[in-house]
Design an enzyme around this catalytic site. Structure first.
Site, PDB file in Angstrom:
ATOM      1  CD  GLU A  47      38.363  41.513  49.281  1.00  0.00           C
ATOM      2  OE1 GLU A  47      37.758  42.261  48.420  1.00  0.00           O
ATOM      3  OE2 GLU A  47      38.877  40.271  48.795  1.00  0.00           O
ATOM      4  CG  ASN A 195      33.284  37.046  46.874  1.00  0.00           C
ATOM      5  OD1 ASN A 195      32.353  37.885  46.794  1.00  0.00           O
ATOM      6  ND2 ASN A 195      34.348  37.003  46.634  1.00  0.00           N
ATOM      7  CD  GLU A 196      33.699  38.054  42.446  1.00  0.00           C
ATOM      8  OE1 GLU A 196      34.935  37.826  42.101  1.00  0.00           O
ATOM      9  OE2 GLU A 196      33.345  39.359  42.202  1.00  0.00           O
ATOM     10  CE1 TYR A 264      33.883  46.499  42.213  1.00  0.00           C
ATOM     11  CE2 TYR A 264      33.551  43.935  41.430  1.00  0.00           C
ATOM     12  CZ  TYR A 264      33.833  45.068  42.369  1.00  0.00           C
ATOM     13  OH  TYR A 264      33.954  44.737  43.833  1.00  0.00           O
ATOM     14  CD  GLU A 319      32.688  42.186  45.538  1.00  0.00           C
ATOM     15  OE1 GLU A 319      33.403  42.254  44.664  1.00  0.00           O
ATOM     16  OE2 GLU A 319      33.037  40.897  46.342  1.00  0.00           O
ATOM     17  CD  GLN A 368      36.744  46.141  48.764  1.00  0.00           C
ATOM     18  OE1 GLN A 368      37.482  46.447  50.008  1.00  0.00           O
ATOM     19  NE2 GLN A 368      37.051  45.167  47.931  1.00  0.00           N
TER      20      GLN A 368
HETATM   21  O1  AHR Z   1      36.161  44.327  45.259  1.00  0.00           O
HETATM   22  C1  AHR Z   1      37.407  43.670  44.769  1.00  0.00           C
HETATM   23  C2  AHR Z   1      37.026  42.363  44.551  1.00  0.00           C
HETATM   24  O2  AHR Z   1      36.311  42.137  43.140  1.00  0.00           O
HETATM   25  C3  AHR Z   1      36.618  41.301  45.199  1.00  0.00           C
HETATM   26  O3  AHR Z   1      37.482  40.725  46.229  1.00  0.00           O
HETATM   27  C4  AHR Z   1      35.927  40.312  44.453  1.00  0.00           C
HETATM   28  O4  AHR Z   1      34.912  39.911  45.122  1.00  0.00           O
HETATM   29  C5  AHR Z   1      35.661  41.206  43.159  1.00  0.00           C
HETATM   30  O5  AHR Z   1      36.083  40.100  42.167  1.00  0.00           O
END
Ligand code: AHR
Length: 516
Positions: A47, A195-196, A264, A319, A368
């Protein structure tokens, strides 16, 4: 103090027995119906965030760091060795602010924008579509473009597809591409539609987003999708099952090839804890979050099965990874964090979960690739290091496109403060050459666990192994000591009549290779 009950005493004795003495038997199940483990499960994400693109991948042609068209070659070599199958770009949250036409043509004429999500820094657009897609060719990886839905238009996305994919001279967009120096199309297959969308991508409801998705997807290709595009709907955050339910119900199956999921391993969004100086309590909680992936995938897949029993629509976990406080003294908007054996544990168990769900999970993207969150590579000016997560990814390349061997076992327990997690995680596969690979993870912070795996059905005559282990959970590589955590051969294996017996050291990742 409360008197311990008989049940509690029995449980403690039983789990101690399990931990110290018992051998965990892992059974390889019949695999005729087993799916192929798509190599795309081992995908990455880049990103415009912090030093991922600028300084990480891209240093510019005038840099003294060895580069090809501005892309640093040490990073390219490292990622080539990982055989990275795909790379998602340009975001993340950044994607829904990105207008791709700002990033083509002469660099001196490209407008700057403000990167509102990540530190409010100036984005000069010197790394754009040509730079990214040419870099993917250099890396030998498939691009995954994430299109702007939040602040973009269907026309803008449709133009981007024509610009990257349509034959030379066929319409104004390919003509513009040619004018900018590229005659042949890159033929990008993977297209994220936002995205999101529930958050930084527009704060939409699932009902509203599914209508928006239908509109954008309509203009990507013809009604038969004869270009074979893989259109990916912006997916749920962790356990937002309603999001998946509404999208699967509302989006016609001829408009969608995959639905995403983001998860995450974060202890607490308000108090994430340090990347290196963490306690065992923080480690345990991180592993709870990582292992939650099993339940998330199972439940999102169950919803998908309801609407798509034929499994036409794939689940892309585009992600995932550990998220901690940034390194002291670094820009909070840049999400730069170190990477320890804890991250190796997250990677090992998560990839095992994806492998074991390979019938529906067809892609995943670690967040990432470079210098951001759970990166495989960290850079500091001309220096570069490989993280423990890199080593796990490299060890697991053996599973790329191999056939899953389903396994069954009852894991020994990792007990911390009266809480319990399964200590051992496993996945196994057989490749086209008939080799069998088994990846094993022991997340237990203290105890080794003995396992026996019965692979006698595979006619193997040789067995070898390699291991990632370290002296402490906090062990990590630095620019001064870049080989603190490295992979080593593992010889302490007994292999007899197709049965492997070994002891898995605490917080280790081990990959076995069985061959003839
Ligand atoms: O990976 C960092 C961020 O986490 C990304 O930009 C977003 O899609 C997510 O919230």
């Amino acid at each position: 103090m409360k008197k311990p009950t008989l049940l509690w005493i029995i449980l403690v004795l039983w789990s101690a027995g399990t931990s110290f003495a018992q051998t965990t038997t892992i059974t390889a199940l019949p695999s005729e119906q087993a799916p192929e483990i798509s190599r795309h499960i081992y995908g990455h994400f880049a990103e415009h965030l912090g030093r991922c693109i600028y300084g990480g991948f891209y240093v510019g042609e005038d840099s003294k760091i060895p580069n090809t068209a501005g892309v640093r070659m040490d990073v390219v070599e490292a990622l080539r060795a990982l055989k990275i199958p795909n790379l998602r770009w340009p975001g993340g949250c950044f994607a829904d602010t990105y207008h791709w036409k700002d990033g083509i043509g002469p660099k001196s004429e490209r407008p700057s924008i403000l990167n509102i999500w990540w530190g409010n820094v100036r984005e000069d657009n010197s790394f754009g579509t040509h730079e990214f897609l040419n870099m993917c060719e250099l890396l030998g990886t498939e691009p995954y473009l994430s299109a702007n839905v939040g602040s973009g238009t269907p026309q803008e996305m449709a133009d981007w597809i024509k610009y990257t994919n349509h034959p030379a001279g066929s319409s104004p967009m390919p003509e513009l591409r040619e004018k900018n120096g590229r005659k042949e199309p890159w033929k990008v297959k993977f297209w994220g539609i936002g995205n999101e969308a529930w958050g930084c991508g527009g704060n939409m409801t699932p009902e509203y987003y599914s209508d928006v998705y239908r509109r954008f997807a309509t203009f990507t290709t013809d009604w038969r999708n004869s270009d074979g595009l893989v259109r990916i709907a912006s997916g749920a955050s962790s356990s937002d099952y309603n999001w998946t339910e509404v999208l699967m119900k509302n989006i016609p199956k001829n408009l969608i090839e995959a639905i995403a999921l983001h998860h995450y391993s974060v202890i607490d969004w308000e108090d994430k804890g340090p990347a290196t100086g963490f306690s065992e309590k923080q480690y345990f909680t991180t592993m709870q979050r990582a292992l939650q992936m099993e339940e998330l995938v199972t439940r999102h897949v169950a919803i998908m099965d309801k609407y798509d029993p034929g499994k036409r629509v794939a689940l892309f976990v585009d992600e995932w990874g550990g998220w901690y406080d940034v390194e002291p003294g670094t820009n909070p908007g840049f999400l730069f964090q170190q990477n320890t054996m804890r991250d190796a544990m997250i990677a090992g168990v998560t990839l095992n979960i994806f492998n074991n769900h390979a019938d529906r999970v067809k892609m995943a993207n670690l967040a990432q690739a470079v210098n951001v969150l759970q990166a495989v590579v960290l850079t500091d000016e001309e220096k570069m290091l490989l993280t423990p997560t890199y080593h796990v990814m490299k060890m697991y390349t053996v599973h790329h496109d191999a056939t899953l061997i389903p396994t069954a076992f009852v894991s020994p327990q990792y007990i911390y403060d009266n809480q319990v997690l399964p200590a051992v995680s496993v996945s196994a596969s057989r490749n086209a050459a008939g080799e069998v690979h088994v990846s094993l993870v022991n997340i237990d912070s203290q105890l080794a666990h003995k396992v026996e795996i019965d692979l006698s059905a595979y006619g193997l005559t040789r067995m070898s192994g390699e291991i990632l282990a370290a002296e402490s959970l906090q062990a990590h590589n630095t620019f001064e000591a870049s080989e603190t955590v490295v992979v080593a051969p593992y010889r302490d294996i007994t292999f007899n009549q197709g049965k492997v017996t070994l002891s898995l050291p605490p917080f280790s990742v081990l990959v076995l290779k069985g061959s003839n």
